[in-house]
Design an enzyme around this catalytic site. Structure first.
Site: not given
Lengths: 745, 119
Positions: A20, A429, A628
Site C-alpha cells: 500500500c 415549524d 429543522d
C-alpha cells in the site's frame, strides 16, 4: 519558483501493508509539481513537498483507492499568531526608532534652539537629514516601496498618501538645508522631525490596530481552543500520545475520563457520558456506547472508551464550524458597498484634492506661501484615511459573526446578518422547533371489537417501514410493551396524510382525518374525542382496517421548556410569530396557545410550506423561517432568512442562512439581536469614517483658515493612525454585547 | 511663474485621472489552465490583472509575504468567494467566473486591489 514550494502532511487511510505504501507513494509522485513524497505506514501519514496544491494530492490518493486528508489545525493557528506577534514587535521597533529621533528634534524646535540655516547650522541640518534618511529607511521603507509598486500597477493606496506626505516634507527639508536661499526667508523651515513623527505615529497606530484586531477574532480562537492538542492513539498495539494533526483516518484512539475527544469518530469499545454542550448547548451529559458517534471537542465526563477516527483535520464538525465562521467573517453585506465604492476611488480623489489645495494656497494664501502650501498639502495627504472606511464593515462583521457563534448561531454570510436585522415575522415549524420533535404515544382508543394491544400492533406494523417522527413514536410504544410488529405488504406513504399497506390480506390505513375522508371512512362518531385530544395539544391518528375504523392512536410531542419564553422575547423585539405545521388545526392551535404564537397555519403539506412563506412575503412581511432543515428546506430557502435548528453535525449547516447549533428558539432571538447590534455598529463605524474624512480633509486643506484654524501635519498623521484604531475599538465593543434575556412585561 | 505653477497643477490632476482611472496596467496574466501564482506583498498583488474565460475554473495560488492584517483576506467581489491567506504559505483559491466582465479581488480594506478580466 522556490517561493511556491511547500511541505504538507497528510493522513492516509486504508493502508495495511508495504505494498500500500508503494501504491500511495507512486500515486502522490505522479502528481505534477510533487518533488518528494514519503509515506509512513506506522503513522499512516505522508509528507509531500513541491509546487503542488494539497487538494491534488488528496485526489490522487483517492484515485489510488485510499483516503487522504491534509493534516492541519492548531499548528496553523500557532504559526499565524507567531507571525502576527513578530509583525507587532517589528512595528513597535519602527515606532520606537522614529520616535527616538523625531521627538527630541521636535523638542529642540519648540524650545527655539534650532540652529540657523547658515554656517555651522547648515552642516547640522545636513547631518540631521542623513540621520533621518536612515531612520526613514528603517521605519518607513514599507510605505515608499508599497506606494511605488502600487503606482506601477495603476493603483493608489494608503502607502501612496503616507509616502507623498512624508516624502515631500523630507525632500523639501533637504532642499532648504542645501539651498536655503531658493525659498523666501519666512518659508525656511525644515520638516525632518515632522516626517519622522508622522511615520512613528502611523507605525504605532498600525501596531495598536493589530492588537485590537487580535481581540476581534477571539470567538474563532475560543472555538479553536475547544480542540485538544494531543490524542492518545493505539498504533501497532502500543499506546502513544501524538499531536492531534497526526491522528490518521480509521486509527484507534483511547479517550480517558476528563479528556476532550480529539476527532470525530465512532465508539468501538466501552461507554461513557459525554458533555456535548459546546455543540448542543445541552448542559446534561449524554450516554454514549459502542456504535455511537462522538464529536471532536466534546468532553468525556466519566468512562474510558476506544473510538475509531472517522473525520480528522479539516473534516471534523468543529473544523467545519470554524471554517464556516471564518468564511462568514470575511463576507460583506450590502451596507458596506457604498463604502467599497468610495474606497475604490478614494486615494486618487485625495491626490486631486491635495493638488487643488496646493494651487489654492499658491494663488490665494498669505505669506510665507511656500510654507503654507507645503503644510496644507501634506496635511491633506496625511489625514485622509481610506483604511477607516475600508475597515468599517468587515471588522464589525468579524466580531458580530463571532459573537453569534458564541451563542450557538452560525451565520452563513454578512448578507444574512444584515437581512436578519430587518425581519418582521418569524415562521416556526412546529415539530422539532417549537416542540421536542420526539413524540410519544399517550392514548390508545380502540373501537369496538379491538383492544389496545391489537390496535398498537396494527399501528406499529404499518409504521415500521415509515421514517416519520410520529411513526417512530408508535414503533417505540409497541417495543416498550413487547409487541412485535408484523410484516406488511405494499407499504405506501401518502404525503402529509399518513400511510397505507396490506397486512394479512387486509388493507390498513393509518393517518389523519384527510386520509380517512379520501378513503370514505366514516369518523364522525370519533370527532368529539379526537377534538378533545387535539385541544390538549395531542395529535390523534386514525387507524382503519378494510374500510372500518379500528381506533385512534394519540401521540403528543412535548413542547420545549423554553419555547414560550423565546417567543415572548421575539415579541419583545417587535416580531410577529407564525407557526406552520402539517398537524391538525386543533393540535396546532393548542400548542400555539401554550407558547403564544400570533398566527397558525395548520394541516399544511410539506410542499405548501414554501407557498405560505411566499404568501407572507407578498403581504409585505420580511420573513425568517425556522425549521429543522429537512422537509422545511424549500421554505427555508424561500424565506428572507432561513434558520436551521440542528446540531453541528447536520447537513443543514451547509444549506441554511443561519444554523442554530443548540436546539433552542432562544438562538433565533439572539441571532436577530446580534444582527441588529452589528448593523448598528457598522453604521457607527461608517458614520465615523465618513465624518472623519468629511471634516478632516477640508480642515487639513485650510477651509477654516479664515477662522484661524489650520491643522498641524503631525496631528493629521496621528489622527489618521488613530482613525483605524477607533473603528477597530468600536467594533470590539460588540464583544461585550449580550442579548437581553429578560422579557418586558 | 504663477501661470506655470497653475498649469503644472492642472497637468498633475490630469495625469492622476488618466493613470489611476482611465488607463490600466499593461502587464496581464492570461489563464491557460495552469495555476497562477500571485504574490501578496508591499500593498499589491503581483500579477494584479488576470485574464480568464467565463465558465472555466482557474486556480490562483496566493503567497502572502505581508504580515500586516490588511493582507489577511482576499475577497472576490460579486463571486461570493473569500479566503484567509496564511503568511509565507501558499493558499490555492479556485475561481470559476460565471460571466464576462471585470471582477475585483481585494483585501478587506481595499488597499490590495486586483482584477479578473473575464472574456
Amino acid at each position: 519558483m522556490a517561493d511556491s514550494e511547500h511541505s504538507y502532511r497528510f493522513s492516509i487511510g486504508g493502508m495495511s501493508c508495504a505494498g500500500c505504501v508503494a501504491a500511495v507513494e507512486n500515486a502522490i509522485r505522479a502528481v505534477p509539481g510533487v518533488r518528494e513524497a514519503t509515506v509512513n505506514l506506522g503513522e499512516r501519514t505522508a509528507s509531500v513537498s513541491g509546487e503542488v496544491a494539497p487538494e491534488a494530492v488528496v485526489a490522487a490518493v483517492g484515485q489510488a483507492g485510499y483516503e487522504a486528508a491534509e493534516l492541519r489545525g492548531i499548528a496553523d493557528e500557532a504559526g499565524k499568531e507567531a507571525a502576527e506577534m513578530a509583525h507587532y514587535r517589528r512595528l513597535l521597533w519602527k515606532f520606537g526608532v522614529a520616535a527616538a529621533v523625531g521627538f527630541p528634534l521636535m523638542g529642540i524646535d519648540w524650545l527655539g534652539l534650532m540652529p540657523p540655516l547658515a554656517g555651522w547650522g547648515q552642516a547640522f541640518w545636513i547631518v540631521t537629514g542623513l540621520v533621518t534618511a536612515g531612520v526613514m529607511w528603517f521605519s518607513g521603507r514599507q510605505f515608499f516601496v508599497g506606494a511605488w509598486k502600487a503606482f506601477r500597477n495603476h493603483n493608489a493606496n494608503m502607502d501612496t498618501l503616507i509616502a507623498l506626505g512624508t516624502g515631500s516634507a523630507w525632500a523639501y527639508s533637504w532642499l532648504i538645508s542645501l539651498w536655503p536661499t531658493l525659498v523666501p526667508a519666512l518659508a525656511r523651515h525644515v520638516y525632518f522631525e515632522a516626517a519622522l513623527i508622522i511615520i512613528a505615529l502611523i507605525n504605532l497606530g498600525a501596531a495598536l490596530e493589530m492588537r485590537a484586531r487580535g481581540k476581534t477574532s477571539e470567538a474563532i480562537k475560543r472555538l479553536i481552543g475547544l480542540q485538544p492538542r494531543t490524542a492518545r492513539i493505539i498504533r501497532n498495539g502500543k499506546e502513544m500520545d501524538v499531536p492531534i494533526e497526526e491522528v490518521g483516518l480509521d486509527e484507534t484512539v483511547r479517550v480517558r475520563p476528563g479528556e476532550k475527544i480529539p476527532v470525530d469518530g465512532v465508539i468501538i469499545d466501552g461507554h461513557s457520558n459525554i458533555d456535548e454542550s459546546m455543540l448542543t448547548g445541552e448542559p446534561l451529559p449524554v450516554a454514549r456506547g459502542k456504535g455511537d458517534e462522538v464529536i471532536g471537542g466534546t468532553l468525556n465526563k466519566s468512562g474510558s472508551f476506544l473510538m475509531q477516527a472517522k473525520r480528522i483535520g479539516a473534516d471534523t464538525a468543529l473544523a467545519r464550524i470554524i471554517e464556516l465562521v471564518r468564511s462568514a467573517q470575511s463576507s460583506k453585506p450590502a451596507i458596506g458597498r457604498l463604502a467599497d465604492r468610495i474606497s475604490a476611488v478614494f486615494v486618487p480623489s485625495v491626490l486631486i484634492i491635495a493638488t487643488l489645495t496646493l494651487l489654492a494656497w499658491f494663488n490665494f494664501g498669505p505669506e510665507p506661501r511656500v510654507s503654507y502650501m507645503l503644510a496644507a498639502t501634506m496635511t491633506v495627504l496625511l489625514i485622509a484615511c481610506p483604511c477607516a472606511l475600508g475597515l468599517a464593515t468587515p471588522i464589525s462583521i468579524m466580531v458580530g459573526v463571532g459573537k453569534a457563534a458564541e451563542f450557538g448561531a452560525l451565520i452563513r454570510n454578512g448578507e444574512a446578518l444584515q437581512r436578519a436585522r430587518s425581519l418582521t415575522t418569524v415562521v416556526l415549524d412546529k415539530t422539532g422547533t417549537v416542540t421536542e420533535g420526539r413524540p410519544r404515544v399517550v392514548e390508545l382508543l380502540p373501537a369496538e371489537g379491538h383492544d389496545e394491544a391489537g390496535l398498537l400492533r396494527l399501528a406499529a406494523s404499518i409504521e415500521a417501514a415509515s421514517e416519520h417522527p410520529l411513526a417512530e413514536a408508535v414503533v417505540a410504544a409497541a417495543r416498550e410493551r413487547d409487541i412485535a410488529p408484523e410484516t406488511v405488504e405494499g407499504f405506501e406513504a401518502v404525503s402529509g396524510k399518513g400511510v397505507r399497506a396490506r397486512l394479512a390480506g387486509a388493507e390498513v390505513l393509518f393517518g389523519n382525518r384527510r386520509l380517512m375522508a379520501e378513503s370514505d371512512i366514516a369518523v364522525d362518531d370519533w370527532e368529539g374525542r379526537a377534538k378533545a385530544l387535539a385541544d390538549a395539544g395531542q395529535t390523534p391518528m386514525y387507524l382503519a382496517v378494510d374500510g372500518a375504523l379500528a381506533g385512534v392512536v394519540s401521540v403528543a410531542d412535548p413542547i420545549k421548556a423554553d419555547s414560550a419564553e423565546a417567543i415572548a422575547r421575539m415579541h419583545a423585539l417587535g416580531l410577529k410569530v407564525v407557526m406552520l405545521t402539517g398537524d391538525n388545526a386543533a393540535t396546532a392551535e393548542a400548542v400555539a396557545r401554550q407558547v403564544g404564537v400570533d398566527e397558525v397555519f395548520a394541516e399544511v403539506l410539506p410542499e405548501q410550506k414554501e407557498e405560505k412563506v411566499g404568501a407572507l412575503q407578498a403581504r409585505g412581511e420580511v420573513v425568517g423561517m425556522v425549521g429543522d432543515g429537512i422537509n422545511d428546506a424549500p421554505a427555508l430557502a424561500r424565506a428572507d432568512v432561513g434558520f436551521a435548528i440542528g446540531t453541528g453535525t447536520d447537513v443543514a449547516i451547509e444549506s441554511a442562512d443561519i444554523t442554530l447549533m443548540r436546539g433552542s428558539l432562544h438562538g433565533v432571538v439572539e441571532a436577530i439581536a446580534i444582527s441588529r447590534a452589528t448593523v448598528r455598529n457598522i453604521k457607527q463605524n461608517l458614520f465615523g469614517a465618513f465624518i472623519y474624512n468629511g471634516i478632516g480633509i477640508p480642515l487639513a486643506a485650510g477651509v477654516f483658515y479664515p477662522l484661524g484654524i489650520l491643522l498641524n501635519p503631525m496631528i493629521a498623521g496621528a489622527a489618521m493612525a488613530m482613525s483605524s484604531v477607533t473603528v477597530v475599538t468600536n467594533a470590539n465593543r460588540l464583544r461585550f454585547y449580550k442579548p437581553k434575556r429578560e422579557v418586558r412585561a | 511663474m504663477s501661470l506655470l505653477v497653475n498649469l503644472a497643477g492642472l497637468v498633475v490632476i490630469g495625469l492622476i485621472v488618466w493613470w489611476f482611472w482611465l488607463s490600466s496596467p499593461r502587464a496581464r496574466t492570461v489563464a491557460t489552465g495552469a495555476p497562477i501564482d500571485i504574490l501578496v506583498d508591499d500593498g499589491v498583488y503581483t500579477p494584479g490583472v488576470i485574464e480568464a474565460k467565463a465558465g472555466e475554473p482557474i486556480e490562483l495560488r496566493f503567497l502572502r509575504k505581508d504580515a500586516s492584517p490588511c493582507a489577511e483576506q482576499v475577497i472576490f467581489e460579486g463571486l461570493d468567494i473569500s479566503a484567509e491567506l496564511p503568511v509565507d504559505r501558499q493558499k490555492t483559491v479556485t475561481v470559476t467566473p460565471p460571466a464576462p466582465g471585470e471582477y475585483a479581488f481585494t483585501c478587506q480594506m481595499k488597499m490590495y486591489r486586483g482584477k479578473l478580466v473575464v472574456r
